[in-house]
Design a protein around this motif. Structure first.
Motif, PDB file in Angstrom:
ATOM      1  N   TRP A  28      49.853  44.524  33.101  1.00 39.04           N
ATOM      2  CA  TRP A  28      48.593  44.849  33.764  1.00 39.04           C
ATOM      3  C   TRP A  28      47.467  44.054  33.118  1.00 39.04           C
ATOM      4  O   TRP A  28      47.518  43.751  31.932  1.00 39.04           O
ATOM      5  N   SER A  29      46.447  43.735  33.891  1.00 39.95           N
ATOM      6  CA  SER A  29      45.295  43.021  33.363  1.00 39.95           C
ATOM      7  C   SER A  29      44.017  43.685  33.839  1.00 39.95           C
ATOM      8  O   SER A  29      43.975  44.279  34.922  1.00 39.95           O
ATOM      9  N   ASP A  30      42.976  43.566  33.033  1.00 35.12           N
ATOM     10  CA  ASP A  30      41.674  44.125  33.384  1.00 35.12           C
ATOM     11  C   ASP A  30      40.979  43.261  34.429  1.00 35.12           C
ATOM     12  O   ASP A  30      41.125  42.036  34.440  1.00 35.12           O
ATOM     13  N   ALA A  31      40.201  43.918  35.274  1.00 35.97           N
ATOM     14  CA  ALA A  31      39.310  43.217  36.196  1.00 35.97           C
ATOM     15  C   ALA A  31      37.930  43.216  35.546  1.00 35.97           C
ATOM     16  O   ALA A  31      37.508  44.211  34.971  1.00 35.97           O
ATOM     17  N   SER A  38      28.135  37.881  39.410  1.00 35.20           N
ATOM     18  CA  SER A  38      28.640  39.221  39.765  1.00 35.20           C
ATOM     19  C   SER A  38      29.970  39.204  40.501  1.00 35.20           C
ATOM     20  O   SER A  38      30.352  40.192  41.119  1.00 35.20           O
ATOM     21  N   ASN A  39      30.692  38.110  40.432  1.00 38.53           N
ATOM     22  CA  ASN A  39      32.016  38.014  41.046  1.00 38.53           C
ATOM     23  C   ASN A  39      33.028  38.790  40.217  1.00 38.53           C
ATOM     24  O   ASN A  39      33.039  38.699  38.995  1.00 38.53           O
ATOM     25  N   GLU A  40      33.875  39.565  40.896  1.00 37.91           N
ATOM     26  CA  GLU A  40      34.967  40.252  40.209  1.00 37.91           C
ATOM     27  C   GLU A  40      36.156  39.309  40.104  1.00 37.91           C
ATOM     28  O   GLU A  40      36.491  38.612  41.064  1.00 37.91           O
ATOM     29  N   PHE A  41      36.788  39.287  38.941  1.00 40.67           N
ATOM     30  CA  PHE A  41      37.984  38.477  38.755  1.00 40.67           C
ATOM     31  C   PHE A  41      38.959  39.227  37.850  1.00 40.67           C
ATOM     32  O   PHE A  41      38.576  40.129  37.113  1.00 40.67           O
ATOM     33  N   VAL A  42      40.223  38.851  37.947  1.00 34.96           N
ATOM     34  CA  VAL A  42      41.263  39.429  37.098  1.00 34.96           C
ATOM     35  C   VAL A  42      41.414  38.506  35.893  1.00 34.96           C
ATOM     36  O   VAL A  42      41.663  37.302  36.035  1.00 34.96           O
ATOM     37  N   PHE A  43      41.241  39.076  34.708  1.00 32.03           N
ATOM     38  CA  PHE A  43      41.259  38.290  33.471  1.00 32.03           C
ATOM     39  C   PHE A  43      42.505  37.416  33.374  1.00 32.03           C
ATOM     40  O   PHE A  43      42.424  36.229  33.055  1.00 32.03           O
ATOM     41  N   TRP A  44      43.659  37.973  33.643  1.00 31.61           N
ATOM     42  CA  TRP A  44      44.939  37.239  33.561  1.00 31.61           C
ATOM     43  C   TRP A  44      44.910  35.972  34.412  1.00 31.61           C
ATOM     44  O   TRP A  44      45.366  34.913  33.982  1.00 31.61           O
ATOM     45  N   ASP A  45      44.350  36.089  35.613  1.00 27.66           N
ATOM     46  CA  ASP A  45      44.365  34.971  36.558  1.00 27.66           C
ATOM     47  C   ASP A  45      43.499  33.805  36.111  1.00 27.66           C
ATOM     48  O   ASP A  45      43.785  32.650  36.450  1.00 27.66           O
ATOM     49  N   VAL A  46      42.419  34.079  35.380  1.00 29.60           N
ATOM     50  CA  VAL A  46      41.495  33.005  35.020  1.00 29.60           C
ATOM     51  C   VAL A  46      41.507  32.637  33.537  1.00 29.60           C
ATOM     52  O   VAL A  46      41.013  31.569  33.179  1.00 29.60           O
ATOM     53  N   ALA A  47      42.054  33.493  32.686  1.00 29.53           N
ATOM     54  CA  ALA A  47      41.931  33.239  31.250  1.00 29.53           C
ATOM     55  C   ALA A  47      43.249  33.241  30.484  1.00 29.53           C
ATOM     56  O   ALA A  47      43.241  33.169  29.259  1.00 29.53           O
ATOM     57  N   VAL A  48      44.371  33.310  31.175  1.00 23.14           N
ATOM     58  CA  VAL A  48      45.661  33.305  30.485  1.00 23.14           C
ATOM     59  C   VAL A  48      46.450  32.064  30.896  1.00 23.14           C
ATOM     60  O   VAL A  48      46.639  31.799  32.082  1.00 23.14           O
TER      61      VAL A  48
END
Length: 183
Positions: A28-31, A38-48
């Motif tokens: 699981w990853s944090d949003a 103010s864009n919502e993103f999933v941490f895993w998708d952009v920072a892993v």
């Protein structure tokens, strides 16, 4: 879960039924919310960086391209009904980003697909008929962070629904067999 090849194609057995594996766990990853747009993103998708097993620091917002660090961003929150408390709570949004499963004695990993999300939803809606730890988290240095940044104020909120059900079931089994040292 459905077994798929490296290209994501569903695999079938000789009986032409989809091959099924056994889930070991979900990652699981944090949003988060970008402080610039103010864009919502999933941490895993952009920072892993999955290939190298590292967190990218700093990383870029997928919408505005701003250079960010995790601490620059606030959690995205969801409002949901907490069955154990019997009230609506606001808690940090977590998203399943990977499923690890075993098929034919081998482990595989892939991104969750619709059937995985439906399974998680089904689990989330199942009642837990055994003990659930709903005690408040105590005051302290190590409990301040989950309270402040994640909206987690009770022990049961630390766990996803599937793990909570397993922990609760095991607790009851241990208690029933008088294996608890204290209660």
């Amino acid at each position: 879960v459905e077994h798929r090849d490296a290209s994501g194609n569903l695999q079938y057995g000789f009986d032409r039924k989809p091959l099924k594996g056994t889930v070991n766990y979900f990652v699981w990853s944090d949003a988060h919310i970008c402080p610039n747009c103010s864009n919502e993103f999933v941490f895993w998708d952009v920072a892993v960086d999955e290939k190298n097993g590292k967190v990218i620091d700093p990383f870029k917002c997928p919408k505005c391209g701003a250079s960010l660090k995790k601490n620059d961003c606030k959690h995205s929150f969801v409002t949901e009904y907490d069955k154990e408390l019997g009230e609506v709570v606001s808690i940090a949004k977590k998203v399943p980003v990977q499923v690890n499963y075993t098929y034919a004695g081998k482990r595989f990993e892939r991104k969750p697909i619709e059937s995985d999300l439906l399974l998680l939803e089904k689990i989330a809606n199942e009642p837990i008929d055994s003990f659930v730890p709903i005690e408040e988290l105590p005051e302290g240095y190590n409990t301040a962070q989950p309270k402040k940044s994640n909206g987690i104020y009770y022990v049961h909120q630390v766990f996803d629904r599937a793990n909570l059900a397993v922990i609760s079931f095991l607790y009851d089994k241990i208690k029933d067999n008088n294996l608890l040292l204290c209660s």
